[in-house]
Design a protein around this motif. Sequence first.
Motif, short mmCIF file in Angstrom:
data_model
loop_
_atom_site.label_atom_id
_atom_site.label_comp_id
_atom_site.label_asym_id
_atom_site.label_seq_id
_atom_site.Cartn_x
_atom_site.Cartn_y
_atom_site.Cartn_z
N GLU A 1 0.82 -1.21 0.00
CA GLU A 1 0.00 0.00 0.00
C GLU A 1 0.85 1.26 0.00
N ALA A 2 2.16 1.09 0.24
CA ALA A 2 3.09 2.23 0.24
C ALA A 2 4.45 1.75 -0.26
N LEU A 3 5.13 2.61 -0.98
CA LEU A 3 6.45 2.30 -1.52
C LEU A 3 7.46 3.26 -0.91
N ILE A 4 8.56 2.71 -0.44
CA ILE A 4 9.68 3.50 0.09
C ILE A 4 10.76 3.48 -0.98
N ILE A 5 11.04 4.63 -1.58
CA ILE A 5 11.93 4.69 -2.74
C ILE A 5 13.13 5.59 -2.41
N PRO A 6 14.32 4.99 -2.27
CA PRO A 6 15.52 5.81 -2.05
C PRO A 6 15.83 6.64 -3.29
N LEU A 7 16.35 7.83 -3.06
CA LEU A 7 16.73 8.73 -4.14
C LEU A 7 18.23 8.64 -4.41
N PRO A 8 18.67 8.87 -5.65
CA PRO A 8 17.84 9.18 -6.83
C PRO A 8 17.06 7.95 -7.27
N ALA A 9 15.83 8.19 -7.68
CA ALA A 9 14.90 7.10 -7.95
C ALA A 9 15.21 6.43 -9.28
N LEU B 1 4.83 0.09 -11.26
CA LEU B 1 5.18 1.49 -11.08
C LEU B 1 6.68 1.63 -11.29
N THR B 2 7.04 2.52 -12.17
CA THR B 2 8.46 2.80 -12.43
C THR B 2 8.76 4.23 -12.03
N ALA B 3 9.74 4.37 -11.13
CA ALA B 3 10.16 5.70 -10.66
C ALA B 3 11.44 6.09 -11.36
N THR B 4 11.52 7.34 -11.77
CA THR B 4 12.69 7.86 -12.48
C THR B 4 13.34 8.96 -11.65
N PRO B 5 14.55 9.38 -12.00
CA PRO B 5 15.21 10.45 -11.24
C PRO B 5 14.43 11.76 -11.19
N ALA B 6 13.41 11.90 -12.01
CA ALA B 6 12.60 13.13 -11.97
C ALA B 6 11.66 13.16 -10.76
N LEU B 7 11.55 12.05 -10.02
CA LEU B 7 10.68 12.00 -8.85
C LEU B 7 11.23 12.90 -7.75
N ALA B 8 10.43 13.82 -7.29
CA ALA B 8 10.86 14.76 -6.26
C ALA B 8 10.83 14.09 -4.88
N PRO C 1 2.48 11.67 -9.96
CA PRO C 1 3.33 12.85 -10.01
C PRO C 1 4.39 12.69 -11.09
N GLN C 2 5.09 13.76 -11.37
CA GLN C 2 6.19 13.69 -12.33
C GLN C 2 7.24 12.72 -11.81
N GLY C 3 7.76 11.90 -12.71
CA GLY C 3 8.77 10.92 -12.32
C GLY C 3 8.22 9.56 -12.00
N VAL C 4 6.91 9.36 -12.22
CA VAL C 4 6.29 8.06 -11.95
C VAL C 4 5.49 7.65 -13.18
N GLU C 5 5.70 6.41 -13.62
CA GLU C 5 4.99 5.87 -14.76
C GLU C 5 4.33 4.55 -14.38
N PHE C 6 3.18 4.25 -15.00
CA PHE C 6 2.44 3.03 -14.71
C PHE C 6 2.26 2.21 -15.98
N THR C 7 2.35 0.89 -15.83
CA THR C 7 1.97 -0.03 -16.90
C THR C 7 1.15 -1.16 -16.29
N ALA C 8 0.09 -1.57 -16.99
CA ALA C 8 -0.78 -2.62 -16.47
C ALA C 8 -0.06 -3.98 -16.53
N GLU C 9 -0.30 -4.80 -15.51
CA GLU C 9 0.21 -6.17 -15.48
C GLU C 9 -0.93 -7.10 -15.11
N THR C 10 -0.63 -8.39 -15.07
CA THR C 10 -1.68 -9.39 -14.95
C THR C 10 -2.60 -9.16 -13.75
N ASP C 11 -2.05 -8.97 -12.55
CA ASP C 11 -2.89 -8.83 -11.36
C ASP C 11 -2.75 -7.46 -10.71
N GLY C 12 -2.32 -6.49 -11.48
CA GLY C 12 -2.15 -5.16 -10.93
C GLY C 12 -1.46 -4.25 -11.92
N PHE C 13 -0.43 -3.57 -11.45
CA PHE C 13 0.30 -2.67 -12.34
C PHE C 13 1.74 -2.56 -11.86
#
Length: 787
Positions: A480-488, A524-531, A510-522
């Motif tokens: 339900e929550a993701l802990i993402i060390p920076l740079p993402a 989430l890909t975080a990029t260095p643009a994530l604040a 937000p900027q720096g986060v992208e989603f793609t659908a998968e079989t039982d969910g999705f």
Amino acid sequence: MLTSRERLRRQAAQPYLVTFRHALGRLASPLTVMNTGAHPDDEQNGLLATLRHQHGMRVVIACSTRGEGGQNILGPERGGVLGVMRSREMEESARVIDADLAWLGHGPDDPVHDFGFSKSGPDTLSRWGKDRTIERLVRAYRQFRPDIVIPTFLDVPGQHGHHRAMTQAAETALALAADPACFLEHAAEGLKPWRVAKYYLPAWTGGENGYYDDEVPPPPATTTVIARSFDPATGLAYDRLGEISRAYHASQNMGHWIHPAPARWDLHLLAGGLEPDILAELPTRLADLAPHVALGAADAALAEAIASFPDARAAIRALLAARSHIGEAQSALDAKVLDLHDHRLARKLVEIDAAIAAAANIRVYVGLASADVVPGGSVDLMVEVEPGLADTIAVQPIGGAALDPAGPVEVETRANLTLKVRADAQITNAFAPDWSSLGGNGTLWLSVTAALIGETISFSVDTEEQFQVQPPHSLTLAPEALIIPLPAEASHHVAVKPQPDLTQMALEAPQGVEFTAETDGFRLTATPALAPGRHSLPVRIAGRVAHQVTPIAYQHIGRTRFVKPLALDILALDLTLPKSRIGYIGGGSDRVGHWLDRMGANPTMLEADALSGSLAEFDTIVVGIFAFGNRPDLAAAAPRLHHWVEQGGHLVTLYHRPTDGWTPETTPPRRLVIGSPSLRWRVTNPAAPVTVLAPDHKLLAGPNAITQDDFAGWDKERGLYFASDWDKAYQPLLSMHDEGENPLTGSMLSAEIGKGRHTHTSLVLHHQLDRLVPGAFRIMANLLQPA
């Protein structure tokens, strides 16, 4: 729906003769007493049991908050979930002593809520809204019209600020409730001004329980309530009955065997002198209300009904006579008398019908076929009737704004009723504004009419479990929550259950986060643009808000739930984990093990078998809050843990209370005393300045350099149950204090012991982790490093 065993246990807990005698006991007095407090479990149950069952008074408990900011020894429920849980505990506790409830606060989203410990009454009222709090208490006085008001706590230094605030408000509201010019909006709701006859302060101290430390002695006693005998229905001492009631506050570890049971409560009558007893100068009979023969006749009939016990038919005849006399009085008394006392007569009529139903052994059970009913759906009620002495019984569902109206239905033994849930029914939590010991509670209940001996009586029956409208889209995200060390630069799979049509699901990214659908969910890909910071991503299905439903199930309160809008939380932060093999010993009262896993620490959860085996594979072992009190296997393993520390392990203990199995000389590897009372050894301001005493200490210097920034954005408080004394081996690492108080240095201590280390912290890291406070994750990461 309750299982068969649950229904059998519930019926066994309500013996006919006990129910019958308690229903008669309500009729012995026209008086109402209100006990005010700030949290569920603040009520003085033994005193209230005495006033209710010895003197026959109606008892009302007025409580300002739901206790959502408190602790929980039973499980991980916190915040709003705990608020629902403690509200249910309060209801079941009130049921035992036959009390009604008046709530001032309505959950964590209401301004009047439990925001954690406070040392100041004015600060508490400022946060709740002083005018708002007083208005709600005036409303309670006018709604329940108590003759007597008794706060549980004194407004003195050393007492919990919430308690002090409620006592201040209770006294301020006295004059305002009697003033027709105050809160004119109440008149539109049918609430009339009301003058409380007596206001008592407790003539006991609130500093005897290890939590508070009243600096001022209690006022002198002017009045004493004495339990003269025992409850005639159960044979229990009144305070023993009170402790049974308190045992329902199980999340707060309440309910204790006290022998002999206390039988005396001293009170101080404000603006009054010594009096022979609490009933002095109050109407103790209906005939005291007005000089009318019908009221005297009603008193005589009620006394006859009580004396008739356990002869049900004789009691019913007397009760029907009393009802007739009261009706006659209502028709004959002048408007001035009725304006002052008709609420007492109306209440007696309701209590008489309830007593007749109890005497006649009329039993109505209302089960729900399904708890998962969404707006626009339908709910099936299974009504079962045991008529007792009744000739006929009819039931009418009362569903308020959530359900379409339904008419009365005559039931012989069993009936299935289908009710339509309105399409615009609101999704709410179980924070009702009041609760009645006579039934009629919740979103759905039954109005029952029964015919017997040529008369008709009416009473209310609650459903066996609360009916709650469920959200149309109830989902869970894992995690339900993701802990993402920076740079993402990270990719995470998030499972969605039950799986919706993903083409209909939308997240606000937000900027720096992208989603793609998968079989039982999705994914989430975080990029260095994530604040950096916390990002909350609301979830919608087909344009409608999705919800997260947290089920709550304990034997003492049954099943309920807490619902809130669903969001995926992302915490992006500068975080480095040490290379360490982690073990976690949970006490069932926090989610630290969960957050260690989300951080990427890969902890091993240590149960009893693991503690009895070799610990050599671990570099660091973290002990969760209350664990020494909740886990006998941990207490037994303390010597082995000490040996492991001597051999090079790092033992980290999170905050414990003195009562949590913590023996200063034997629980920690070296002597460490937890401060008591807790009020003196805590910092309640979450923004209180923190001084780093040893910035070069290995636990503060790396792998994350701990600075003032790591103490920003904390919630609720800094910490509690700080150490008050310790072995010279321990080094204090931090200093902090509330305004106007001396610095406390026992919030984080660390000692080199043999080849290893023991660190004890009383910071509320578990709470800050739940609130996704960045500094808490960085501090926790540092504590994980090897000795």
